[in-house]
Design an enzyme around this catalytic site. Structure first.
Site: not given
Length: 296
Positions: A86, A88, A95, A131, A175-176, A220, A243
Site C-alpha cells: 500500500d 498512503d 494520505e 471524497r 494503492s487505492g 488489491k 495499514d
C-alpha cells in the site's frame, strides 16, 4: 515445524542487548537458537515449535513494553520473491487525498472520511467517490508541489524495495490512491510497477470524479493473485504490507501479510505487525543481514 521469530528494534534504536535476548530466550515455551542479523538492531530466535501465536505471545510478554517488533513465521519459507505494498500511510507518511483537500480548505472533513474508511467503518469505493467529489476544481498542478513539499517517504521503504529488486524479485505499489501520485512516488522509492486509481479532470482542474472501476480491496487482492500467477510463485513466496481495512484481503492472501502502524482491526488480523520498527524490518524478517541491505 521450525519457526523463526525475528526481533527488530524501533526505528533509530539498538535495543537488543545480551540481557534482553537472554530474557526472551528464557521466556520461550521451546528451546531457541539465536542469530544476530544486525548488531543490537535485529536478531532471530529459531525454535522447533508448532504454534506461532503462542511463541509470539510469550515473547511479547517478556518484552515488557520494550519498543521491539516481533515477526514469527515458518523458517523454511521466509525469503519472499514478490512484494506488494500500500502507499498512503504505509510507504509514505501521508494520505495524498487529504493533502489535495487542504487546497480547498476541506482537509479536516476529508481526513475524517479517510480515517473511517481505513478503520473499515465505511465501504472504500463510495467513500472514495465522496471524497473525490469534494476536490472538484482543484488544479492538477498542485500535485507536483504536494509531492515536493508535503510527502515524506517512510524510513526503510526504499531499502526494502531496492534490496528485493537486487535479488531479482518483483515489487508492486498497489494503492487505492491516484496515479498522479503513485507514478512519481513509486519511481522515487524504486518499485517495478504501480497500480492505483485515475483522477478525472476538466482541462487543468479536477472534475470531482474518479475513473471506474475503482481499485479497492478486491483489486488489491486480484493484483497479488495475478502477479503470483505471472511469476509462477507458491503462496508462501509473497509478502504484502498495508495499514487499512482495504488492505486486509491482500494481507490475508500473502505468504506473510504485515500490518504497518495499522488500525486495530487490521493489526489483529494480519500475520504480523510493525508498531515500532521501520520498513527494513521486512528484510530482517526474510533473513537479510544488515550488510546485505541496499541503502541510499
Amino acid at each position: 515445524m521450525s519457526l523463526v521469530a525475528t526481533l527488530v528494534s524501533a526505528h533509530g534504536q539498538a535495543l537488543l542487548d545480551d540481557a534482553l535476548l537472554a530474557r526472551l530466550r528464557a521466556a520461550s515455551p521451546w528451546p531457541t537458537t539465536l542469530a544476530r542479523l544486525d548488531g543490537e538492531i535485529a536478531a532471530d530466535l529459531f525454535a522447533e515449535a508448532q504454534d506461532p501465536r503462542k511463541l509470539e505471545a510469550a515473547l511479547r510478554t517478556a518484552l515488557d513494553g520494550a519498543a521491539i517488533d516481533i515477526l514469527v513465521q515458518p523458517a523454511a519459507t521466509r525469503r519472499k520473491r514478490l512484494f506488494l505494498a500500500d502507499m498512503d500511510s504505509t510507504m509514505i507518511g501521508q494520505e495524498c487525498i487529504d493533502e489535495l483537500a487542504a487546497y480547498v480548505g476541506l482537509k479536516e472533513k476529508v481526513s475524517e472520511i479517510t480515517e473511517r474508511a481505513m478503520r473499515g467503518e465505511l465501504e472504500f469505493e463510495p467513500a472514495l467517490r465522496e471524497r473525490v467529489a469534494l476536490l472538484k476544481g482543484v488544479p492538477l498542478s498542485v500535485v507536483e508541489e504536494i509531492i515536493a513539499e508535503r510527502i515524506t517517504l517512510t524510513p526503510g521503504g526504499s531499502a526494502l524495495v531496492r534490496t528485493m529488486r537486487s535479488q531479482g524479485f518483483h515489487t508492486a505499489l498497489v494503492s487505492g490512491g491516484f496515479t498522479v501520485f503513485t507514478g512519481p512516488i513509486g519511481r522515487m522509492i524504486g518499485f517495478d510497477e504501480d497500480r492505483s486509481n485515475t483522477l478525472l479532470s476538466n482541462g487543468p482542474n479536477l472534475s470531482g470524479e474518479v475513473a471506474e472501476p475503482i481499485l479497492g480491496k478486491q483489486a488489491k487482492l486480484d493484483a497479488l493473485v495475478e502477479l503470483r500467477s505471472r511469476f509462477g510463485l507458491p503462496d508462501e513466496a509473497t509478502l504484502a504490507v498495508g495499514d487499512g481495512a482495504n488492505d486486509l484481503a491482500m494481507l490475508g492472501e500473502a505468504g506473510l501479510g504485515v500490518a504497518f502502524r495499522a488500525k486495530p482491526a487490521v493489526a489483529a488480523a494480519a500475520d504480523a505487525r510493525l508498531d515500532h520498527a521501520d520498513l527494513t524490518a521486512l528484510l530482517y524478517a526474510q533473513g537479510y543481514r544488515g550488510a546485505e541491505i541496499v541503502r541510499g
